[in-house]
Design a protein around this motif. Sequence first.
Motif, mmCIF file in Angstrom:
data_model
loop_
_atom_site.group_PDB
_atom_site.id
_atom_site.type_symbol
_atom_site.label_atom_id
_atom_site.label_comp_id
_atom_site.label_asym_id
_atom_site.label_seq_id
_atom_site.Cartn_x
_atom_site.Cartn_y
_atom_site.Cartn_z
ATOM 1 N N ALA A 97 0.851 -1.185 0.000
ATOM 2 C CA ALA A 97 0.000 0.000 0.000
ATOM 3 C C ALA A 97 0.889 1.239 0.000
ATOM 4 N N ARG A 98 0.800 2.009 -1.059
ATOM 5 C CA ARG A 98 1.627 3.214 -1.179
ATOM 6 C C ARG A 98 0.814 4.434 -0.791
ATOM 7 N N THR A 99 1.495 5.394 -0.181
ATOM 8 C CA THR A 99 0.818 6.645 0.137
ATOM 9 C C THR A 99 0.852 7.539 -1.096
ATOM 10 N N ALA A 100 -0.214 8.263 -1.326
ATOM 11 C CA ALA A 100 -0.323 9.120 -2.506
ATOM 12 C C ALA A 100 0.615 10.314 -2.373
ATOM 13 N N LYS A 101 1.460 10.509 -3.386
ATOM 14 C CA LYS A 101 2.382 11.645 -3.392
ATOM 15 C C LYS A 101 1.688 12.845 -4.008
ATOM 16 N N PRO A 102 2.051 14.046 -3.588
ATOM 17 C CA PRO A 102 1.450 15.224 -4.214
ATOM 18 C C PRO A 102 1.922 15.357 -5.668
ATOM 19 N N ALA A 103 1.092 15.946 -6.492
ATOM 20 C CA ALA A 103 1.413 16.071 -7.910
ATOM 21 C C ALA A 103 2.604 16.989 -8.098
ATOM 22 N N LYS A 104 3.480 16.611 -9.041
ATOM 23 C CA LYS A 104 4.663 17.425 -9.315
ATOM 24 C C LYS A 104 4.301 18.546 -10.275
ATOM 25 N N LYS A 105 5.003 19.644 -10.143
ATOM 26 C CA LYS A 105 4.792 20.767 -11.050
ATOM 27 C C LYS A 105 5.374 20.387 -12.414
ATOM 28 N N GLN A 106 4.641 20.680 -13.468
ATOM 29 C CA GLN A 106 5.113 20.319 -14.798
ATOM 30 C C GLN A 106 6.233 21.252 -15.236
ATOM 31 N N VAL A 107 7.268 20.658 -15.805
ATOM 32 C CA VAL A 107 8.420 21.420 -16.269
ATOM 33 C C VAL A 107 8.499 21.258 -17.778
ATOM 34 N N SER A 108 8.691 22.356 -18.487
ATOM 35 C CA SER A 108 8.798 22.257 -19.940
ATOM 36 C C SER A 108 10.178 21.705 -20.282
ATOM 37 N N ARG A 109 10.174 20.653 -21.076
ATOM 38 C CA ARG A 109 11.436 20.016 -21.454
ATOM 39 C C ARG A 109 11.861 20.496 -22.832
ATOM 40 N N ARG A 110 13.151 20.642 -23.011
ATOM 41 C CA ARG A 110 13.665 21.039 -24.314
ATOM 42 C C ARG A 110 13.627 19.839 -25.245
ATOM 43 N N ARG A 111 13.124 20.055 -26.442
ATOM 44 C CA ARG A 111 13.002 18.960 -27.392
ATOM 45 C C ARG A 111 14.333 18.661 -28.048
ATOM 46 N N THR A 112 14.576 17.381 -28.273
ATOM 47 C CA THR A 112 15.833 16.964 -28.885
ATOM 48 C C THR A 112 15.779 17.209 -30.388
ATOM 49 N N ALA A 113 16.941 17.177 -31.004
ATOM 50 C CA ALA A 113 17.022 17.374 -32.448
ATOM 51 C C ALA A 113 16.292 16.257 -33.181
ATOM 52 N N ALA A 114 16.341 15.054 -32.629
ATOM 53 C CA ALA A 114 15.664 13.910 -33.260
ATOM 54 C C ALA A 114 14.153 14.104 -33.275
#
Length: 76
Positions: free
Chosen positions: A51-68
């Motif tokens: 039984a896992r305890t619910a973690k608070p939601a993480k703030k979304q971080v904009s990721r840099r897109r790769t060249a691929a």
Amino acid sequence: MPNLINEIVTGIVQSAMKELLKKSHGRTSTKRKKRQTRSATSGRFVTKTTARTAKPAKKQVSRRRTAASRSRQRNH
């Protein structure tokens, strides 16, 4: 004669369908599988029940897109 034409057409359609189904355009990363644990007594695989305890939601971080990924969008 119509039978021969019908055979040729069905053969072409079947080969075309095989080609379409073979090519997959959606490139997804492979999903990791969790390791199974064996029971100490029976030796069989046992489903984990923790039984896992619910973690608070993480703030979304904009990721840099790769060249691929940028080139993939351009080609698609």
